[in-house]
Write a protein that holds these residues in place. Structure first.
Motif, PDB file in Angstrom:
ATOM      1  N   PRO A  69       0.833  -1.199   0.000  1.00 27.36           N
ATOM      2  CA  PRO A  69       0.000   0.000   0.000  1.00 27.36           C
ATOM      3  C   PRO A  69       0.875   1.259   0.000  1.00 27.36           C
ATOM      4  N   ALA A  70       0.457   2.251  -0.768  1.00 29.22           N
ATOM      5  CA  ALA A  70       1.207   3.511  -0.856  1.00 29.22           C
ATOM      6  C   ALA A  70       0.218   4.607  -1.209  1.00 29.22           C
ATOM      7  N   GLU A  71      -0.592   5.005  -0.248  1.00 32.02           N
ATOM      8  CA  GLU A  71      -1.704   5.902  -0.541  1.00 32.02           C
ATOM      9  C   GLU A  71      -1.290   7.363  -0.418  1.00 32.02           C
ATOM     10  N   PHE A  72      -1.301   8.054  -1.563  1.00 32.56           N
ATOM     11  CA  PHE A  72      -1.044   9.491  -1.586  1.00 32.56           C
ATOM     12  C   PHE A  72      -1.538  10.071  -2.903  1.00 32.56           C
ATOM     13  N   THR A  73      -1.597  11.393  -2.960  1.00 31.96           N
ATOM     14  CA  THR A  73      -1.814  12.101  -4.222  1.00 31.96           C
ATOM     15  C   THR A  73      -0.460  12.536  -4.771  1.00 31.96           C
ATOM     16  N   ASP A  74       0.290  13.269  -3.946  1.00 31.40           N
ATOM     17  CA  ASP A  74       1.689  13.590  -4.243  1.00 31.40           C
ATOM     18  C   ASP A  74       2.553  12.916  -3.185  1.00 31.40           C
ATOM     19  N   GLY A  75       3.694  12.380  -3.600  1.00 30.61           N
ATOM     20  CA  GLY A  75       4.567  11.708  -2.644  1.00 30.61           C
ATOM     21  C   GLY A  75       5.814  11.192  -3.326  1.00 30.61           C
ATOM     22  N   ALA A  76       6.472  10.250  -2.675  1.00 27.74           N
ATOM     23  CA  ALA A  76       7.732   9.732  -3.218  1.00 27.74           C
ATOM     24  C   ALA A  76       8.012   8.353  -2.642  1.00 27.74           C
ATOM     25  N   VAL A  77       8.811   7.600  -3.385  1.00 26.37           N
ATOM     26  CA  VAL A  77       9.319   6.308  -2.930  1.00 26.37           C
ATOM     27  C   VAL A  77      10.838   6.341  -3.058  1.00 26.37           C
ATOM     28  N   GLY A  78      11.519   5.947  -1.993  1.00 23.91           N
ATOM     29  CA  GLY A  78      12.969   5.849  -2.021  1.00 23.91           C
ATOM     30  C   GLY A  78      13.399   4.437  -1.660  1.00 23.91           C
ATOM     31  N   LEU A  79      14.469   3.973  -2.268  1.00 22.24           N
ATOM     32  CA  LEU A  79      15.010   2.657  -1.932  1.00 22.24           C
ATOM     33  C   LEU A  79      16.441   2.530  -2.437  1.00 22.24           C
ATOM     34  N   ARG A  80      17.124   1.509  -1.921  1.00 18.29           N
ATOM     35  CA  ARG A  80      18.422   1.103  -2.464  1.00 18.29           C
ATOM     36  C   ARG A  80      18.188  -0.138  -3.312  1.00 18.29           C
ATOM     37  N   PHE A  81      18.893  -0.228  -4.446  1.00 18.11           N
ATOM     38  CA  PHE A  81      18.709  -1.394  -5.298  1.00 18.11           C
ATOM     39  C   PHE A  81      20.029  -1.770  -5.956  1.00 18.11           C
ATOM     40  N   MET A  82      20.103  -3.029  -6.353  1.00 15.17           N
ATOM     41  CA  MET A  82      21.278  -3.532  -7.055  1.00 15.17           C
ATOM     42  C   MET A  82      20.815  -4.425  -8.201  1.00 15.17           C
ATOM     43  N   LEU A  83      21.325  -4.137  -9.394  1.00 18.80           N
ATOM     44  CA  LEU A  83      21.121  -4.982 -10.568  1.00 18.80           C
ATOM     45  C   LEU A  83      22.387  -5.805 -10.736  1.00 18.80           C
ATOM     46  N   GLU A  84      22.236  -7.122 -10.766  1.00 17.67           N
ATOM     47  CA  GLU A  84      23.408  -8.000 -10.785  1.00 17.67           C
ATOM     48  C   GLU A  84      23.769  -8.506 -12.180  1.00 17.67           C
ATOM     49  N   ASP A  85      22.966  -8.111 -13.177  1.00 10.76           N
ATOM     50  CA  ASP A  85      23.204  -8.534 -14.559  1.00 10.76           C
ATOM     51  C   ASP A  85      22.802  -7.384 -15.475  1.00 10.76           C
ATOM     52  N   HIS A 196      -3.328  11.414 -11.465  1.00 12.32           N
ATOM     53  CA  HIS A 196      -4.444  10.640 -10.900  1.00 12.32           C
ATOM     54  C   HIS A 196      -4.478  10.847  -9.388  1.00 12.32           C
ATOM     55  N   PRO A 197      -5.621  11.209  -8.826  1.00 10.52           N
ATOM     56  CA  PRO A 197      -5.639  11.661  -7.426  1.00 10.52           C
ATOM     57  C   PRO A 197      -5.376  10.592  -6.375  1.00 10.52           C
ATOM     58  N   THR A 198      -5.616   9.333  -6.704  1.00  6.48           N
ATOM     59  CA  THR A 198      -5.471   8.288  -5.679  1.00  6.48           C
ATOM     60  C   THR A 198      -4.479   7.222  -6.123  1.00  6.48           C
ATOM     61  N   LYS A 199      -3.213   7.440  -5.781  1.00  7.59           N
ATOM     62  CA  LYS A 199      -2.248   6.358  -5.915  1.00  7.59           C
ATOM     63  C   LYS A 199      -2.407   5.500  -4.671  1.00  7.59           C
ATOM     64  N   ARG A 200      -2.731   4.237  -4.845  1.00  2.56           N
ATOM     65  CA  ARG A 200      -3.024   3.387  -3.689  1.00  2.56           C
ATOM     66  C   ARG A 200      -1.981   2.299  -3.455  1.00  2.56           C
ATOM     67  N   THR A 201      -1.315   1.871  -4.514  1.00  4.31           N
ATOM     68  CA  THR A 201      -0.438   0.707  -4.409  1.00  4.31           C
ATOM     69  C   THR A 201       0.861   0.937  -5.160  1.00  4.31           C
ATOM     70  N   LEU A 202       1.966   0.539  -4.536  1.00  2.55           N
ATOM     71  CA  LEU A 202       3.267   0.487  -5.199  1.00  2.55           C
ATOM     72  C   LEU A 202       3.526  -0.957  -5.604  1.00  2.55           C
ATOM     73  N   ARG A 203       3.874  -1.153  -6.874  1.00  2.00           N
ATOM     74  CA  ARG A 203       4.301  -2.470  -7.329  1.00  2.00           C
ATOM     75  C   ARG A 203       5.768  -2.392  -7.728  1.00  2.00           C
ATOM     76  N   LEU A 204       6.599  -3.228  -7.137  1.00  4.86           N
ATOM     77  CA  LEU A 204       7.958  -3.412  -7.631  1.00  4.86           C
ATOM     78  C   LEU A 204       7.877  -4.471  -8.715  1.00  4.86           C
ATOM     79  N   SER A 205       8.112  -4.065  -9.944  1.00 11.23           N
ATOM     80  CA  SER A 205       7.939  -4.944 -11.100  1.00 11.23           C
ATOM     81  C   SER A 205       9.311  -5.407 -11.584  1.00 11.23           C
ATOM     82  N   VAL A 206       9.520  -6.730 -11.574  1.00 12.15           N
ATOM     83  CA  VAL A 206      10.845  -7.290 -11.842  1.00 12.15           C
ATOM     84  C   VAL A 206      10.720  -8.399 -12.893  1.00 12.15           C
TER      85      VAL A 206
END
Length: 221
Positions: A69-85, A196-206
Motif C-alpha cells: 500500500p502507498a496511498e497518496f496524491t503527491d509523494g515519493a518512494v525511495g530505496l536502495r537497489f542492485m542490478l546483478e546482470d 491521478h488523485p489516488t495512488k493506492r499501491t506500489l508495485r515493484l515490477s521485476v
C-alpha cells in the motif's frame, strides 16, 4: 534531495527479519506478491542478509510483482537497489485497483535498467482499458487510440554499474514524475495520468532479478 521536501514518511522497511520457511514467499510487513497466481506458488521473493531479493521463477508467466500500500496524491518512494546482470531492470509501478478504466489499475511507471530510466503514463496510454484490450486481441488501434499512445513515455539514457548498490528516489508531484539516482536527477516527465488523485499501491515490477533494501514511502498530500 532532503527528506523534508518529500513529505511525511508513512512507511519504511529495512528487511532485517527472517522468514519462517523457505518454500513460498513470506516478505512480511504488508508486502504481497503475485507468485501464487503467476508462478504456480513458487518462491520468487527471499529475505536474505537484510535485503529483499526478487527473482523470476522458470514457471512464471508474468514479471514478478511485489506490492505494498502507498496511498497518496503527491509523494515519493525511495530505496536502495542492485542490478546483478546487464539485462536486469526494476520498475516502480503505481496503481489504483479501484480505478476500473485501466487494465489492472496501472497508472504510471518508472523503469530503471542498466542503460536508461524510462518514465511512462499508463493511465492515458497503453493501459487505458480500451487500448489494452485491443492490443491484447491484436486489433488495429483506431486513430484516436494511436494518438492517445503518442508522447506517453520518455526515456533518459543513464548508465548503471552492475553489482553495485544505488540509491533511487521516484517523486510524484502533480502531473510530473521524476527519478533521482545516487543524488543526481536523471529525468522528469509530465503527463495527465500521473496526476491521478489516488495512488493506492506500489508495485515493484521485476522481469528478471533485483536486490532491494531500505524502502521508504512519503506522502506530500
Amino acid at each position: 534531495m532532503a527528506a523534508d521536501d518529500l513529505g511525511e514518511l508513512i512507511f519504511q522497511d529495512h528487511f532485517d527479519r527472517n522468514e519462517s520457511q523457505e518454500t513460498t514467499d513470506e516478505p512480511g510487513s504488508g508486502w504481497g506478491t503475485n507468485s501464487k497466481t503467476r508462478a504456480k506458488g513458487n518462491k520468487q521473493v527471499d529475505l536474505k542478509d537484510g535485503t529483499m531479493r526478487i527473482f523470476i521463477h522458470k514457471e512464471a508467466n508474468h514479471a514478478v510483482s511485489v506490492t505494498h500500500p502507498a496511498e497518496f496524491t503527491d509523494g515519493a518512494v525511495g530505496l536502495r537497489f542492485m542490478l546483478e546482470d546487464g539485462q536486469d531492470s526494476l520498475g516502480l509501478d503505481f496503481a489504483d485497483l479501484d480505478f476500473k478504466e485501466v487494465h489492472a489499475g496501472h497508472l504510471f511507471v518508472a523503469r530503471i535498467s542498466t542503460k536508461a530510466v524510462q518514465l511512462s503514463d499508463l493511465k492515458t496510454g497503453g493501459m487505458r482499458l480500451d487500448i489494452s484490450e485491443a492490443r491484447k486481441a491484436k486489433q488495429k488501434l483506431t486513430a484516436e487510440q494511436q494518438a492517445a499512445m503518442k508522447d506517453k513515455s520518455k526515456s533518459f539514457p543513464h548508465e548503471l554499474e552492475v553489482g553495485k548498490w544505488h540509491d533511487l528516489i521516484v517523486k510524484v508531484s502533480g502531473d510530473t514524475l521524476s527519478a533521482t539516482i545516487d543524488g543526481q536527477l536523471v529525468g522528469s516527465f509530465s503527463s495527465p495520468g500521473i496526476a491521478h488523485p489516488t495512488k493506492r499501491t506500489l508495485r515493484l515490477s521485476v522481469p528478471r532479478n533485483v536486490v532491494v533494501d531500505d524502502v521508504k514511502i512519503w506522502r506530500k498530500k
